[in-house]
Scaffold this active site. Structure first.
Site, short mmCIF file in Angstrom:
data_model
loop_
_atom_site.label_atom_id
_atom_site.label_comp_id
_atom_site.label_asym_id
_atom_site.label_seq_id
_atom_site.Cartn_x
_atom_site.Cartn_y
_atom_site.Cartn_z
N GLY A 1 0.81 -1.21 0.00
CA GLY A 1 0.00 0.00 0.00
C GLY A 1 0.84 1.25 0.00
N LYS B 1 2.22 1.24 -4.14
CA LYS B 1 1.22 0.44 -4.86
C LYS B 1 1.66 0.14 -6.29
CE LYS B 1 -2.86 2.05 -2.28
NZ LYS B 1 -3.71 0.93 -1.87
N ASN C 1 -7.75 4.41 6.15
CA ASN C 1 -7.77 4.61 4.70
C ASN C 1 -8.92 3.86 4.08
OD1 ASN C 1 -6.85 2.44 2.51
ND2 ASN C 1 -5.86 1.87 4.45
N ARG C 2 -9.46 4.48 3.04
CA ARG C 2 -10.46 3.78 2.21
C ARG C 2 -10.11 4.00 0.74
NH1 ARG C 2 -13.94 7.68 4.78
NH2 ARG C 2 -14.35 9.50 3.45
N PHE C 3 -8.84 3.77 0.42
CA PHE C 3 -8.37 3.99 -0.95
C PHE C 3 -9.17 3.18 -1.97
CE2 PHE C 3 -4.24 5.71 0.63
CZ PHE C 3 -4.24 6.85 -0.15
N PHE D 1 -8.06 0.22 -3.53
CA PHE D 1 -7.18 -0.32 -4.58
C PHE D 1 -7.00 0.65 -5.75
CE2 PHE D 1 -8.03 -5.17 -3.72
CZ PHE D 1 -7.31 -5.08 -2.55
N ASN E 1 -3.99 -10.81 -1.57
CA ASN E 1 -4.68 -9.93 -0.62
C ASN E 1 -6.18 -10.09 -0.73
OD1 ASN E 1 -5.57 -7.90 1.03
ND2 ASN E 1 -5.02 -6.24 -0.38
N SER F 1 -8.56 -6.56 2.18
CA SER F 1 -8.84 -5.13 2.19
C SER F 1 -10.31 -4.91 2.47
CB SER F 1 -8.49 -4.49 0.85
OG SER F 1 -9.06 -3.20 0.79
N ASN G 1 -11.88 -2.28 1.72
CA ASN G 1 -12.35 -1.17 0.89
C ASN G 1 -12.84 -1.57 -0.50
OD1 ASN G 1 -11.73 0.75 2.95
ND2 ASN G 1 -9.57 0.46 2.43
N THR G 2 -12.78 -2.86 -0.80
CA THR G 2 -13.40 -3.35 -2.03
C THR G 2 -14.57 -4.22 -1.59
OG1 THR G 2 -11.33 -3.31 -3.29
CG2 THR G 2 -13.05 -4.80 -4.09
N LYS H 1 -2.75 -12.91 2.74
CA LYS H 1 -2.86 -11.80 3.70
C LYS H 1 -4.28 -11.71 4.22
CE LYS H 1 -1.77 -6.94 4.42
NZ LYS H 1 -1.06 -5.77 3.89
N ASN I 1 -4.07 -7.31 7.74
CA ASN I 1 -4.48 -6.08 7.08
C ASN I 1 -5.10 -5.13 8.12
OD1 ASN I 1 -5.25 -4.29 4.93
ND2 ASN I 1 -5.24 -6.07 3.58
N GLY J 1 -2.01 1.22 12.28
CA GLY J 1 -1.18 1.94 13.24
C GLY J 1 -1.38 1.41 14.65
N GLY K 1 0.52 -2.18 13.51
CA GLY K 1 0.75 -1.40 14.71
C GLY K 1 2.14 -1.43 15.29
N TYR L 1 4.05 0.14 8.21
CA TYR L 1 3.65 1.22 7.31
C TYR L 1 3.26 2.46 8.14
CZ TYR L 1 1.16 3.60 3.44
OH TYR L 1 0.73 4.50 2.49
C1 LIG Z 1 -2.74 4.07 3.31
C2 LIG Z 1 -2.70 2.58 3.38
C3 LIG Z 1 -2.87 1.84 2.21
C4 LIG Z 1 -2.83 0.46 2.26
N1 LIG Z 1 -2.96 -0.25 1.09
C5 LIG Z 1 -2.84 -1.60 1.12
C6 LIG Z 1 -2.91 -2.36 -0.08
O1 LIG Z 1 -3.03 -1.83 -1.18
N2 LIG Z 1 -2.80 -3.72 0.02
C7 LIG Z 1 -2.62 -4.36 1.22
O2 LIG Z 1 -2.50 -5.59 1.24
N3 LIG Z 1 -2.54 -3.66 2.37
C8 LIG Z 1 -2.64 -2.31 2.34
N4 LIG Z 1 -2.55 -1.60 3.51
C9 LIG Z 1 -2.41 -2.33 4.80
C10 LIG Z 1 -0.94 -2.41 5.23
O3 LIG Z 1 -0.17 -3.14 4.31
C11 LIG Z 1 -0.83 -3.06 6.63
O4 LIG Z 1 -1.31 -4.38 6.54
C12 LIG Z 1 -1.64 -2.31 7.69
O5 LIG Z 1 -1.55 -0.91 7.48
C13 LIG Z 1 -1.14 -2.62 9.10
O6 LIG Z 1 0.19 -2.21 9.29
P1 LIG Z 1 0.58 -0.82 10.02
O7 LIG Z 1 -0.20 -0.73 11.27
O8 LIG Z 1 2.07 -0.93 10.27
O9 LIG Z 1 0.25 0.24 9.05
C14 LIG Z 1 -2.61 -0.21 3.49
C15 LIG Z 1 -2.44 0.55 4.66
C16 LIG Z 1 -2.48 1.92 4.61
C17 LIG Z 1 -2.28 2.70 5.89
#
Ligand SMILES: Cc1cc2nc3c(=O)[nH]c(=O)nc-3n(C[C@H](O)[C@H](O)[C@H](O)COP(=O)(O)O)c2cc1C
Length: 365
Positions: A64, A67, A112-114, A116, A172, A175, A177-178, A217, A246, A268, A297, A318
């Site tokens: 993410g 991407k 986030n609610r991107f 994909f 994956n 998510s 958001n899909t 995942k 995720n 986080g 987190g 992340y």
């Molecule tokens: C802005 C954002 C976009 C993300 N996009 C994806 C994604 O495209 N595919 C995916 O498998 N996980 C995505 N994630 C999830 C992260 O890969 C991760 O699993 C999740 O944020 C937990 O880790 P963290 O707490 O260290 O951020 C995204 C997370 C964030 C914050």
């Protein structure tokens, strides 16, 4: 703590603009070669042979962030042991309307609610072709288009397209958001998906000369029964590993109750406990040896260590980079190396799962 003055000033400037703009600025800076390089991240104690790959250290950048595969080499240059491009879908898609990325500073969280948003297979393929031969572990995280007629076919297309370039694959299905994507985690749907994905991986292995490892995942919001089904499917289909987890749909315990109302996945610090409990439960279900990437987190050297003792083989981060900056990477690695020395262990395997029972027994209600 982990931050130089320049790092602190950069973070402060990035937090003056909206979160998605700040992310775009960061990617452009990395792509143009402007990023901190940490050279002391190759610590012999942290090397691991996992998934048939030689990981220089256990800490990866989660999916993410990059991407479209624009900056895998910059990510590796910042000291990460591996990078993961994606989630990528066959056709490009815009994702949800903006704003769709929100910081929760009081909670050190992100929503986030991107949905994909990505440039599609062809664009990522061109970038990965261009860096071919450069080395480093770069995984490809594959997904399905929102309007796909056949979602399984989209994942299979991802495996076929990137088998000669991906160090590993992440499938994956977690998510939030899909719409409907997480339904692929249910038993019958998962069986169908994994049969097709693993068959394509095996077919491609004849062409590319190796079995590209496939990781699944999963979401941190699965029920106990759902997690048992996932573990069983992973073992039955000989999936090479898991990524746990995720983002979560839970909003439990957030201070920023206003932003908490935004739809999307929460990541986080507020995700740490839930993701770590599910990680430990998954570890107990799949046994001691299946590789599991612990993510969710991690925001300090101490929380990175906790993920290992809860059962993780490898780690990803992340959201905490948004708050702490890239100095967190060498800080985590130095701490893990120190803990190994202190315990008299020669590798991370010595610490792995030390507290798995305690974490697996935590109540999530
Ligand atoms: C802005 C954002 C976009 C993300 N996009 C994806 C994604 O495209 N595919 C995916 O498998 N996980 C995505 N994630 C999830 C992260 O890969 C991760 O699993 C999740 O944020 C937990 O880790 P963290 O707490 O260290 O951020 C995204 C997370 C964030 C914050």
């Amino acid at each position: 703590m982990f931050q130089s003055l320049a790092n602190r000033l950069t973070l402060r400037a990035l937090h003056c603009v909206d979160a998605e703009t700040a992310h775009g600025v960061t990617i452009r800076a990395l792509a143009s070669g402007v990023y901190p390089r940490f050279s002391n991240t190759s610590l012999p104690s942290l090397r691991q042979e996992v998934l048939g790959l030689s990981f220089p250290n256990p800490l990866g950048m989660a999916a993410g962030f990059d991407k479209n595969g624009e900056v895998p080499d910059a990510i590796l240059g910042m000291g990460f042991g591996f990078a993961e491009a994606g989630t990528v879908t066959p056709r490009p898609q815009e994702g949800n309307p903006r704003p769709r990325l929100f910081r929760l500073p009081a909670d050190q969280g992100v929503i986030n609610r991107f949905g994909f948003n990505n440039e599609g297979h062809a664009a990522l393929l061109a970038r990965l072709e261009a860096r071919k031969g450069r080395g480093g572990i770069v995984g490809v995280n594959v997904g399905a288009n929102k309007d796909a007629a056949d979602r399984v076919a989209d994942y299979v297309a991802g495996i076929r397209t990137f088998a000669h370039l991906a160090s590993y694959f992440t499938v994956n299905i977690s998510s939030p958001n899909t719409p409907g994507l997480r339904d692929l985690q249910a038993k019958a749907a998962l069986d169908e998906l994994l049969s097709a994905v693993m068959a394509e991986r095996d077919a491609q292995s004849l062409q590319v000369g190796r079995k590209v490892p496939v990781l699944l995942k999963i979401a941190p919001d699965v029920s106990a029964e759902g997690l048992e089904d996932i573990a069983e499917a992973v073992l039955t289909h000989k999936v090479d590993g898991l990524i746990v987890s995720n983002t979560t749909l839970s909003r439990a315990g957030l201070r920023d109750t206003q932003t908490a109302q935004e739809a999307g996945g929460l990541s986080g610090r507020p995700l740490f406990r839930r993701a770590t409990v599910i990680l430990a439960r998954a570890r107990k279900l799949v046994g001691p040896d299946l590789p599991i990437v612990g993510v969710g987190g991690i925001d300090s050297p101490e929380t990175a260590l906790v993920k290992i003792t809860a059962g993780a083989t490898l780690l990803q981060i992340y959201s905490s980079l948004v708050y702490k900056g890239p100095g967190l990477v060498p800080a985590i690695l130095k701490h893990l190396d120190g803990e190994l020395k202190r315990g008299g262990f020669s590798s991370l395997a010595g610490l792995r799962s030390a507290n798995v029972d305690a974490w697996a027994g935590e109540n999530l209600d």
